[in-house]
Design a protein around this motif. Structure first.
Motif, short mmCIF file in Angstrom:
data_model
loop_
_atom_site.label_atom_id
_atom_site.label_comp_id
_atom_site.label_asym_id
_atom_site.label_seq_id
_atom_site.Cartn_x
_atom_site.Cartn_y
_atom_site.Cartn_z
N ALA B 159 0.83 -1.22 0.00
CA ALA B 159 0.00 0.00 0.00
C ALA B 159 0.86 1.26 0.00
O ALA B 159 0.46 2.30 -0.54
N ASP B 160 2.05 1.18 0.61
CA ASP B 160 2.90 2.38 0.67
C ASP B 160 3.81 2.52 -0.55
O ASP B 160 4.62 3.43 -0.62
N GLY B 161 3.68 1.59 -1.51
CA GLY B 161 4.48 1.69 -2.72
C GLY B 161 5.74 0.86 -2.72
O GLY B 161 6.39 0.71 -3.76
N ALA B 162 6.12 0.31 -1.58
CA ALA B 162 7.29 -0.57 -1.55
C ALA B 162 6.97 -1.85 -2.32
O ALA B 162 5.81 -2.28 -2.38
N VAL B 163 7.99 -2.43 -2.91
CA VAL B 163 7.78 -3.63 -3.72
C VAL B 163 8.43 -4.82 -3.02
O VAL B 163 9.64 -4.81 -2.77
N LEU B 164 7.61 -5.80 -2.71
CA LEU B 164 8.12 -7.02 -2.09
C LEU B 164 8.80 -7.86 -3.16
O LEU B 164 8.24 -8.10 -4.24
N ALA B 165 10.01 -8.29 -2.87
CA ALA B 165 10.86 -8.86 -3.92
C ALA B 165 10.46 -10.29 -4.29
O ALA B 165 10.75 -10.73 -5.40
N ARG B 166 9.81 -11.02 -3.37
CA ARG B 166 9.57 -12.44 -3.64
C ARG B 166 8.15 -12.85 -3.27
O ARG B 166 7.50 -12.22 -2.44
N TRP B 167 7.74 -13.93 -3.88
CA TRP B 167 6.44 -14.54 -3.61
C TRP B 167 6.70 -16.00 -3.27
O TRP B 167 7.46 -16.69 -3.96
N ASP B 168 6.09 -16.46 -2.20
CA ASP B 168 6.40 -17.81 -1.69
C ASP B 168 5.28 -18.78 -2.05
O ASP B 168 4.13 -18.59 -1.62
N PRO B 169 5.59 -19.82 -2.81
CA PRO B 169 4.54 -20.78 -3.19
C PRO B 169 4.03 -21.57 -1.99
O PRO B 169 2.90 -22.08 -2.03
N ASP B 170 4.83 -21.69 -0.95
CA ASP B 170 4.38 -22.45 0.22
C ASP B 170 3.28 -21.71 1.00
O ASP B 170 2.35 -22.32 1.51
N THR B 171 3.43 -20.41 1.11
CA THR B 171 2.43 -19.63 1.83
C THR B 171 1.37 -19.05 0.89
O THR B 171 0.33 -18.58 1.34
N GLY B 172 1.67 -19.05 -0.40
CA GLY B 172 0.75 -18.46 -1.36
C GLY B 172 0.66 -16.95 -1.21
O GLY B 172 -0.37 -16.35 -1.52
N ALA B 173 1.71 -16.33 -0.74
CA ALA B 173 1.69 -14.88 -0.52
C ALA B 173 3.09 -14.30 -0.74
O ALA B 173 4.09 -15.04 -0.76
N ALA B 174 3.12 -12.98 -0.89
CA ALA B 174 4.41 -12.31 -1.00
C ALA B 174 5.18 -12.46 0.30
O ALA B 174 4.60 -12.46 1.39
N VAL B 175 6.49 -12.60 0.18
CA VAL B 175 7.34 -12.71 1.37
C VAL B 175 7.46 -11.33 2.01
O VAL B 175 7.92 -10.39 1.35
N PRO B 176 7.04 -11.19 3.27
CA PRO B 176 7.05 -9.85 3.86
C PRO B 176 8.47 -9.34 4.15
O PRO B 176 9.38 -10.13 4.40
N ASP B 177 8.59 -8.04 4.08
CA ASP B 177 9.82 -7.35 4.51
C ASP B 177 11.07 -7.77 3.74
O ASP B 177 12.18 -7.67 4.27
N GLN B 178 10.90 -8.26 2.56
CA GLN B 178 12.08 -8.56 1.74
C GLN B 178 12.03 -7.70 0.48
O GLN B 178 11.11 -7.80 -0.32
N TYR B 179 13.06 -6.87 0.35
CA TYR B 179 13.13 -5.95 -0.79
C TYR B 179 14.41 -6.24 -1.56
O TYR B 179 15.31 -6.90 -1.05
N ASP B 180 14.47 -5.72 -2.74
CA ASP B 180 15.63 -5.98 -3.58
C ASP B 180 16.10 -4.66 -4.16
O ASP B 180 15.29 -3.76 -4.44
N ARG B 181 17.41 -4.56 -4.35
CA ARG B 181 17.97 -3.29 -4.85
C ARG B 181 17.30 -2.85 -6.15
O ARG B 181 17.02 -1.66 -6.33
N PHE B 182 17.06 -3.80 -7.03
CA PHE B 182 16.59 -3.40 -8.35
C PHE B 182 15.15 -3.81 -8.67
O PHE B 182 14.56 -3.28 -9.62
N ALA B 183 14.60 -4.75 -7.92
CA ALA B 183 13.24 -5.23 -8.25
C ALA B 183 12.22 -4.09 -8.16
O ALA B 183 11.24 -4.07 -8.92
N THR B 184 12.44 -3.15 -7.27
CA THR B 184 11.49 -2.05 -7.13
C THR B 184 11.44 -1.20 -8.39
O THR B 184 10.36 -0.93 -8.94
N GLY B 185 12.61 -0.80 -8.86
CA GLY B 185 12.65 0.00 -10.08
C GLY B 185 12.18 -0.78 -11.30
O GLY B 185 11.51 -0.24 -12.19
#
Lengths: 186, 377
Positions: B159-185
């Motif tokens: 919601a704040d515009g940050a981009v979560l870098a990964r999605w976890d197939p085990d949880t079926g959701a984005a991995v929280p609090d993990q960001y990447d240097r370039f994935a956001t851009g």
């Protein structure tokens, strides 16, 4: 870099309060002011020459103007740290008569490596006129300081020393600003 | 003595000579051709590429990075669009590999290894590659795929515009609090491109959200210091500035200026590097082709931005000086035929950029993208 920043940089670089006690004392106050003024004029001529040659110098050395500002900022930072941590310079041995304007007023008190590096960076960035204008006010402040006798009362000397250290703090701040400006310039 | 000491110290440690070789447009195009040829020669039957090669040890190194795979496909479509005909079939084969590694769920698709965490960057760059292909060829056959990829990306944007870098197939959701240097851009740029391609798709809102985050909070919130040199965000800024009837807000313009400065000082630093001598000790080895290429890509994107935004226009001249420097350095550092023939496997060396004896496929990718972008802003 704005004129105001350059002015602050030049004034804090020459640090009139700090060099005050090292200016020659050739008898009368008028003689002291006159010798200091001639030394300041010599300094100004050198600053103007360095600023005028700045582009050619940087081109010859393959240095970008922004990189020159980083260099100037780092040298001023070291100079500011030195001025902050060390006491005022001791009175230098002076050449006799008017030649005291050259030694010690121009060299080593005013024409320091940090002033020359600043003149190069400022000259390349803003040209000779702006650089000389800022330097003129700075060395003028030194001439103004020469109006005060070298041997001050303890209270006045204390004020002078505190002023010198505060000026050194300003030099550190302006040095950081110059460095960041150089880093963030395209 | 003090003057000499200060001058010497400055020359050695702070301001070594900056050297930017000349490279004509023909030189740059020839370098692109050679790099595309490297990717052609070293493409596997499944559409992937030799990932990394150590020429000193004459060893093809293991591992594969699908974010970089998508980036290579993107650069090849850029080359094809610029008239490098050899690039098109190579790009298509690379795209085929990506389409064979799609994870599909709930109306979205993502590029990743089956069962592994999905990386937003890989999907973002694949989206950009598909849209590049669309723009350059006019083909619309992958429009649905591009939008499904976009749905995955939107799900990674907080919601704040940050981009979560990964999605976890085990949880079926984005991995929280993990960001990447370039994935956001990368995600920002992909969403911005999606909006231009599909204006009614609602891609502009998440793109704006990411843009606002990057321009105002990303470096602080993700504790990135020194500030991130993010060429993907430069692409995104240029893209958003071209949205019909839109212009960048003040924060985005300020960020673009700061980014230009960050890229510029890196180019100056790089131009102070030498293969040997004291400068080698003080400044370290040459940057990889990928790193140098990203500087060129970012600067070229900001130069394009300057053509549509008058607030950035005054930076175009200094940007052009730095861009030309990048092009010259890239051309000079590319391995030519004579140098390649002296290597154990010339086909893995010719047209590549090496860093400490190793070349990686994205060295060619970023160099191609940079040289093309600098050539025709």
């Amino acid at each position: 870099v704005t004129f105001v920043v350059l002015l602050v940089a030049f004034v804090s670089c020459v640090n009139p309060a700090r060099v005050h006690c090292a200016l020659p004392a050739p008898g009368t106050r008028g003689a002291r002011v006159a010798v200091t003024a001639v030394g300041a004029a010599v300094t100004l001529v050198v600053v103007a020459a360095v600023a005028g040659l700045a582009h050619a110098l940087l081109d010859a050395l393959d240095i970008d103007e922004a990189s020159a500002r980083i260099a100037a900022g780092l040298v001023l930072l070291i100079a500011g740290g030195r001025d902050l941590l060390t006491g005022p310079p001791a009175a230098e041995p002076a050449l006799p008569g008017w030649r005291a304007a050259l030694v010690p007023v121009a060299v080593p008190l005013l024409l320091t490596p940090e002033l020359v590096v600043l003149a190069v960076a400022a000259g390349a960035d803003r040209g000779v006129a702006v650089t000389v204008g800022a330097a003129l006010l700075a060395v003028g402040a030194v001439v103004g300081a020469a109006l005060a006798p070298r041997d001050l009362s303890p209270a006045a000397a204390r004020v002078r020393d505190v002023t010198a250290r505060l000026t050194a703090v300003v030099l550190v701040v302006v040095a950081v600003d110059l460095t960041i400006d150089g880093i963030l310039s395209v | 003595v003090a003057f000499v000491a200060v001058a010497a110290a400055l020359r050695v440690a702070v301001v070594p000579a900056e050297r930017c070789p000349e490279a004509t447009p023909a030189d740059r195009r020839a370098a692109v051709d050679r790099a595309v040829a490297w990717l052609d020669r070293n493409q596997q039957p499944d559409g992937s590429w030799v990932y990394s090669y150590d020429a000193d040890a004459d060893e093809i190194l293991g591992g594969y990075n699908i974010v970089r795979h998508a980036g290579v496909v993107l650069s090849l479509y850029q080359a094809a669009g610029a008239g490098v005909t050899r690039a098109r079939p190579v790009a298509d084969a690379g795209l085929g590999f990506a389409r064979g590694h799609l994870v599909r769920r709930d109306g979205w698709a993502a590029f990743g290894w089956p069962g592994a965490q999905l990386e937003a960057g890989a999907t973002a760059l694949l989206t950009a590659a598909v849209l590049e292909r669309r723009e350059r060829t006019g083909r619309r056959d992958l429009d649905a795929l591009a939008q499904r990829l976009g749905v995955f990306l939107v799900g990674q944007v907080r919601a704040d515009g940050a981009v979560l870098a990964r999605w976890d197939p085990d949880t079926g959701a984005a991995v929280p609090d993990q960001y990447d240097r370039f994935a956001t851009g990368e995600t920002w740029w992909a969403l911005a491109r999606l909006h231009r391609a599909f204006p009614a798709g609602g891609w502009d809102e998440p793109a704006r959200r990411v843009g606002e985050y990057v321009a105002t909070r990303r470096d602080h919130d993700e504790r990135r210091f020194p500030y991130l040199s993010d060429h993907w965000s430069a692409y995104a800024l240029d893209e958003m500035a071209r949205w019909p009837g839109e212009s960048l807000d003040d924060a985005e313009v300020a960020y673009a200026r700061r980014l230009a400065g960050i890229l510029g000082v890196q180019v100056r630093f790089e131009s102070q590097r030498r293969a040997g001598g004291l400068a080698r000790i003080v400044r370290g080895p040459f940057a990889p082709g990928s790193g140098l290429g990203t500087l060129g890509e970012g600067l070229a994107a900001l130069d394009r931005l300057g053509t549509v935004d008058t607030r950035i226009e005054p930076l175009r001249d200094p940007i052009a000086v730095r861009s030309d420097c990048v092009a010259g350095l890239l051309v000079e550092r590319q391995v030519d035929s004579r140098e390649a023939d002296a290597r154990p496997r010339p086909g893995l060396a010719r047209g590549a950029w090496f860093h400490e004896g190793v070349t990686r496929m994205d060295d060619q990718q970023h160099a191609i993208s940079a040289l093309l972008a600098i050539e025709s802003p």
